[in-house]
Write an enzyme that holds these catalytic residues in place. Structure first.
Site, PDB file in Angstrom:
ATOM      1  N   GLU A 169     -34.138 -48.615 -33.852  1.00  0.00           N
ATOM      2  CA  GLU A 169     -35.414 -49.324 -34.177  1.00  0.00           C
ATOM      3  C   GLU A 169     -35.958 -47.388 -35.103  1.00  0.00           C
ATOM      4  O   GLU A 169     -36.370 -48.234 -36.199  1.00  0.00           O
ATOM      5  CB  GLU A 169     -36.241 -49.144 -33.127  1.00  0.00           C
ATOM      6  CG  GLU A 169     -35.899 -50.859 -33.146  1.00  0.00           C
ATOM      7  CD  GLU A 169     -35.895 -51.478 -34.246  1.00  0.00           C
ATOM      8  OE1 GLU A 169     -36.776 -51.660 -35.458  1.00  0.00           O
ATOM      9  OE2 GLU A 169     -35.577 -52.436 -33.937  1.00  0.00           O
TER      10      GLU A 169
ATOM     11  N   TYR B 198     -45.096 -51.841 -33.813  1.00  0.00           N
ATOM     12  CA  TYR B 198     -44.279 -52.691 -34.024  1.00  0.00           C
ATOM     13  C   TYR B 198     -42.879 -52.062 -33.276  1.00  0.00           C
ATOM     14  O   TYR B 198     -41.970 -53.212 -32.591  1.00  0.00           O
ATOM     15  CB  TYR B 198     -43.494 -52.443 -35.761  1.00  0.00           C
ATOM     16  CG  TYR B 198     -41.989 -52.842 -35.638  1.00  0.00           C
ATOM     17  CD1 TYR B 198     -41.596 -54.123 -35.936  1.00  0.00           C
ATOM     18  CD2 TYR B 198     -40.970 -51.722 -35.739  1.00  0.00           C
ATOM     19  CE1 TYR B 198     -40.473 -54.595 -36.165  1.00  0.00           C
ATOM     20  CE2 TYR B 198     -39.721 -52.342 -35.836  1.00  0.00           C
ATOM     21  CZ  TYR B 198     -39.289 -53.739 -35.915  1.00  0.00           C
ATOM     22  OH  TYR B 198     -38.380 -53.908 -35.794  1.00  0.00           O
TER      23      TYR B 198
ATOM     24  N   ASP C  37     -42.919 -56.886 -38.961  1.00  0.00           N
ATOM     25  CA  ASP C  37     -42.056 -55.635 -39.695  1.00  0.00           C
ATOM     26  C   ASP C  37     -42.789 -56.782 -41.228  1.00  0.00           C
ATOM     27  O   ASP C  37     -43.070 -57.389 -41.379  1.00  0.00           O
ATOM     28  CB  ASP C  37     -40.884 -55.064 -39.720  1.00  0.00           C
ATOM     29  CG  ASP C  37     -39.903 -56.054 -39.605  1.00  0.00           C
ATOM     30  OD1 ASP C  37     -40.403 -57.282 -39.926  1.00  0.00           O
ATOM     31  OD2 ASP C  37     -38.576 -56.464 -40.193  1.00  0.00           O
TER      32      ASP C  37
END
Ligand code: SF4
Length: 224
Positions: free
Chosen positions: A42, A125, A143
């Site tokens: 991520e 996020y 996102d």
């Protein structure tokens, strides 16, 4: 925000999840539930395309297979392992996170939103992604891809400031994320935005949620 049509939400969830089961992307970080590996992916994916990240992700994890190995490394070594991927602040924050988790959480990433967000470089996020993908928590994500899909499907107009729109979209993401299936739902909405509901030239004719989308050409034609 306008009240949501429950049937639209239900159909959206079902159609999206069914499509994902057949067309979801097979990515290396989707073959694991290891929170550390998912966090690395991520962080690398921030500002960087999936195709570019894959090679770096695999090399980085060969060098630092656990959060403990990363924590024990020096900053120049981590920077060298990140070399070429750019945005080095990400590497610095990941390294600091590894050290903080080692010092404060016995080397185990916390499965709690607030604790996760106190770690360096982890925003709402990223925390939602790790919590849903690694721990199976009912955490929403937002996102760019997910935001675009939500705006189009639920007809969210840009009124007021950017921050206000962002807040409304987060609220919407939380409302439509199905309990117990947040991991697949989150991956599905990102995949739909990346491969079908793209920013330019969305492929509405082959879109699995076309029937419930307020921006689909047939819906727009019906309304206008
Ligand atoms: Fe996007 Fe078109 Fe699908 Fe709506 S129907 S979600 S606008 S691709």
């Amino acid at each position: 925000m306008r009240r949501l049509d429950r049937e639209q939400v239900r159909q959206f969830q079902q159609r999206l999840l069914r499509w994902y089961a057949r067309h979801g992307r097979d990515l290396p970080w989707r073959r694991t539930r290891d929170p550390y590996r998912i966090l690395v992916s991520e962080i690398m994916l921030q500002q960087t395309q999936v195709e570019r990240v894959i090679g770096y992700y695999e090399r980085f994890l060969r060098r630092y297979p656990t959060i403990a190995t990363l924590a024990a490394s020096s900053e120049p070594q981590v920077r060298e392992a990140w070399d070429g991927l750019g945005y080095y602040a990400r590497a610095r924050n990941l390294h600091r996170t590894a050290r903080q988790v080692t010092a404060e959480h016995d080397g185990v990433l916390p499965d709690d939103l607030d604790q996760m967000r106190r770690l360096p470089g982890i925003g709402r996020y990223t925390a939602g992604a790790v919590l849903s993908f690694a721990f199976g928590k009912d955490a929403a994500i937002l996102d760019t891809n997910a935001a675009r899909v939500l705006r189009r499907v639920f007809g969210v107009r840009a009124r007021g400031t950017k921050a206000r729109l962002h807040g409304r979209l987060w609220e919407l993401a939380e409302q439509v994320t199905p309990a117990g299936r947040a991991d697949r739902f989150n991956q599905a909405i990102m995949d739909l935005g990346a491969t079908v509901c793209r920013a330019r030239k969305p492929e509405c004719p082959r879109c699995p949620v076309r029937a419930v989308c307020r921006s689909a050409p047939e819906t727009v034609a019906r309304i206008s």
